[in-house]
Design an enzyme around this catalytic site. Sequence first.
Site, PDB file in Angstrom:
ATOM      1  N   LYS A 137      30.769  41.065  29.141  1.00  0.00           N
ATOM      2  CA  LYS A 137      29.655  40.181  29.505  1.00  0.00           C
ATOM      3  C   LYS A 137      28.491  40.913  30.145  1.00  0.00           C
ATOM      4  O   LYS A 137      27.350  40.657  29.814  1.00  0.00           O
ATOM      5  CB  LYS A 137      30.035  39.174  30.598  1.00  0.00           C
ATOM      6  CG  LYS A 137      31.016  38.228  30.388  1.00  0.00           C
ATOM      7  CD  LYS A 137      31.172  37.301  31.587  1.00  0.00           C
ATOM      8  CE  LYS A 137      32.266  37.730  32.513  1.00  0.00           C
ATOM      9  NZ  LYS A 137      31.977  38.250  33.773  1.00  0.00           N
ATOM     10  N   ARG A 174      32.056  29.604  37.811  1.00  0.00           N
ATOM     11  CA  ARG A 174      33.452  29.851  37.425  1.00  0.00           C
ATOM     12  C   ARG A 174      34.373  28.739  37.869  1.00  0.00           C
ATOM     13  O   ARG A 174      35.573  28.785  37.553  1.00  0.00           O
ATOM     14  CB  ARG A 174      33.953  31.148  38.068  1.00  0.00           C
ATOM     15  CG  ARG A 174      33.280  32.353  37.511  1.00  0.00           C
ATOM     16  CD  ARG A 174      33.943  33.633  37.991  1.00  0.00           C
ATOM     17  NE  ARG A 174      33.124  34.742  37.555  1.00  0.00           N
ATOM     18  CZ  ARG A 174      33.449  36.004  37.643  1.00  0.00           C
ATOM     19  NH1 ARG A 174      34.582  36.355  38.170  1.00  0.00           N
ATOM     20  NH2 ARG A 174      32.636  36.933  37.207  1.00  0.00           N
ATOM     21  N   ARG A 217      38.588  51.142  32.104  1.00  0.00           N
ATOM     22  CA  ARG A 217      37.425  51.117  32.995  1.00  0.00           C
ATOM     23  C   ARG A 217      37.810  51.607  34.394  1.00  0.00           C
ATOM     24  O   ARG A 217      37.021  52.259  35.074  1.00  0.00           O
ATOM     25  CB  ARG A 217      36.862  49.688  33.078  1.00  0.00           C
ATOM     26  CG  ARG A 217      35.633  49.581  33.939  1.00  0.00           C
ATOM     27  CD  ARG A 217      34.961  48.227  33.811  1.00  0.00           C
ATOM     28  NE  ARG A 217      35.585  47.222  34.661  1.00  0.00           N
ATOM     29  CZ  ARG A 217      35.214  45.938  34.713  1.00  0.00           C
ATOM     30  NH1 ARG A 217      34.233  45.504  33.938  1.00  0.00           N
ATOM     31  NH2 ARG A 217      35.799  45.089  35.520  1.00  0.00           N
ATOM     32  N   ARG A 269      36.735  50.788  39.991  1.00  0.00           N
ATOM     33  CA  ARG A 269      36.533  49.539  40.724  1.00  0.00           C
ATOM     34  C   ARG A 269      37.819  49.130  41.429  1.00  0.00           C
ATOM     35  O   ARG A 269      38.894  49.182  40.848  1.00  0.00           O
ATOM     36  CB  ARG A 269      36.104  48.429  39.754  1.00  0.00           C
ATOM     37  CG  ARG A 269      34.614  48.192  39.766  1.00  0.00           C
ATOM     38  CD  ARG A 269      34.207  47.174  38.747  1.00  0.00           C
ATOM     39  NE  ARG A 269      34.779  45.849  38.951  1.00  0.00           N
ATOM     40  CZ  ARG A 269      34.316  44.757  38.351  1.00  0.00           C
ATOM     41  NH1 ARG A 269      33.294  44.844  37.533  1.00  0.00           N
ATOM     42  NH2 ARG A 269      34.872  43.587  38.571  1.00  0.00           N
ATOM     43  N   ARG A 299      43.032  38.054  38.005  1.00  0.00           N
ATOM     44  CA  ARG A 299      41.691  37.626  37.576  1.00  0.00           C
ATOM     45  C   ARG A 299      41.756  36.917  36.230  1.00  0.00           C
ATOM     46  O   ARG A 299      41.063  35.932  35.995  1.00  0.00           O
ATOM     47  CB  ARG A 299      40.743  38.837  37.532  1.00  0.00           C
ATOM     48  CG  ARG A 299      40.330  39.283  38.945  1.00  0.00           C
ATOM     49  CD  ARG A 299      39.879  40.733  39.000  1.00  0.00           C
ATOM     50  NE  ARG A 299      38.709  40.985  38.185  1.00  0.00           N
ATOM     51  CZ  ARG A 299      38.465  42.143  37.566  1.00  0.00           C
ATOM     52  NH1 ARG A 299      39.324  43.148  37.674  1.00  0.00           N
ATOM     53  NH2 ARG A 299      37.389  42.298  36.859  1.00  0.00           N
TER      54      ARG A 299
HETATM   55  P1  AMP Z   1      32.734  40.193  37.974  1.00  0.00           P
HETATM   56  O1  AMP Z   1      32.018  41.480  38.073  1.00  0.00           O
HETATM   57  O2  AMP Z   1      31.916  39.119  37.365  1.00  0.00           O
HETATM   58  O3  AMP Z   1      34.098  40.318  37.348  1.00  0.00           O
HETATM   59  O4  AMP Z   1      32.999  39.713  39.492  1.00  0.00           O
HETATM   60  C1  AMP Z   1      33.737  40.511  40.391  1.00  0.00           C
HETATM   61  C2  AMP Z   1      34.298  39.674  41.538  1.00  0.00           C
HETATM   62  O5  AMP Z   1      33.211  39.062  42.249  1.00  0.00           O
HETATM   63  C3  AMP Z   1      35.175  38.504  41.109  1.00  0.00           C
HETATM   64  O6  AMP Z   1      36.514  38.891  40.872  1.00  0.00           O
HETATM   65  C4  AMP Z   1      35.043  37.594  42.320  1.00  0.00           C
HETATM   66  O7  AMP Z   1      35.799  38.066  43.420  1.00  0.00           O
HETATM   67  C5  AMP Z   1      33.579  37.759  42.681  1.00  0.00           C
HETATM   68  N1  AMP Z   1      32.742  36.772  41.936  1.00  0.00           N
HETATM   69  C6  AMP Z   1      31.811  37.023  40.993  1.00  0.00           C
HETATM   70  N2  AMP Z   1      31.259  35.889  40.539  1.00  0.00           N
HETATM   71  C7  AMP Z   1      31.875  34.884  41.217  1.00  0.00           C
HETATM   72  C8  AMP Z   1      31.768  33.469  41.193  1.00  0.00           C
HETATM   73  N3  AMP Z   1      30.926  32.848  40.374  1.00  0.00           N
HETATM   74  N4  AMP Z   1      32.554  32.762  42.035  1.00  0.00           N
HETATM   75  C9  AMP Z   1      33.411  33.356  42.884  1.00  0.00           C
HETATM   76  N5  AMP Z   1      33.584  34.678  42.937  1.00  0.00           N
HETATM   77  C10 AMP Z   1      32.818  35.442  42.114  1.00  0.00           C
END
Ligand code: AMP
Length: 209
Positions: free
Chosen positions: A14, A89, A128, A134, A145
């Site tokens: 994404k 989400r 990754r 990360r 996740r």
């Molecule tokens: P991502 O890079 O989009 O996978 O986001 C990394 C982490 O950020 C996620 O595993 C959550 O802990 C937090 N996060 C990102 N977007 C959201 C969201 N919309 N709601 C809650 N936590 C979020």
Amino acid sequence: MTRMLIMGPPGSGKGTQASRISDKLGIVAISTGDIFRYNVKEMTELGKEAKKYMDNGDFVPDDVTNRMVADRLRQPDAQRGFLLDGYPRTAGQVEALDAMLKEDGHALSVVIELTVPDDELVSRLLSRADTEGRADDTSEVIQHRLDLYHEQTEAVIESYVDRDIVARVDGTGQIDDITERLLQAVYSVRERTGSLPVVESVDAGDAES
Ligand code: AMP
């Protein structure tokens, strides 16, 4: 004006695709994950709060996340449309986003879902982990996740399917091909929905409250 979402499980690409298609469409890409990671790196109050959840692969609580997105969407660069990556989400975030948009008389025009089979997601995320390091790319946290995505975020997509603004796009194969598929999907949803209202209209009394 395109106000859109890109949805997809962790590892679906994404983030990469969001920046590519937002460039093409001339709108800003806003990634909640990137904003959280920036705040964690800078050790802001928001970052300290978010880190506790992120390291375990949990969602940052809705009130914190919604406030952050509302602030971001008020910035000048988001007034000409935007592509949200990683938000909403949860059902609570869908409601909050609707309220933010309704305040200005706006609505979402397109939601793109990027689909990739779970086994490919896990192998992408583990590789990754080797390159980016990360904290949330360990196999246990990756599985959590993915579970959260299936349990909560898929229902979010379904709620947009009901509004008839969703296009599903195959997220496997060459990066350039996926970008092309995504752009075609955006164009076709825009064309299909035309000027049709995508959320229920509200009467004037309601809009003022
Ligand atoms: P991502 O890079 O989009 O996978 O986001 C990394 C982490 O950020 C996620 O595993 C959550 O802990 C937090 N996060 C990102 N977007 C959201 C969201 N919309 N709601 C809650 N936590 C979020």
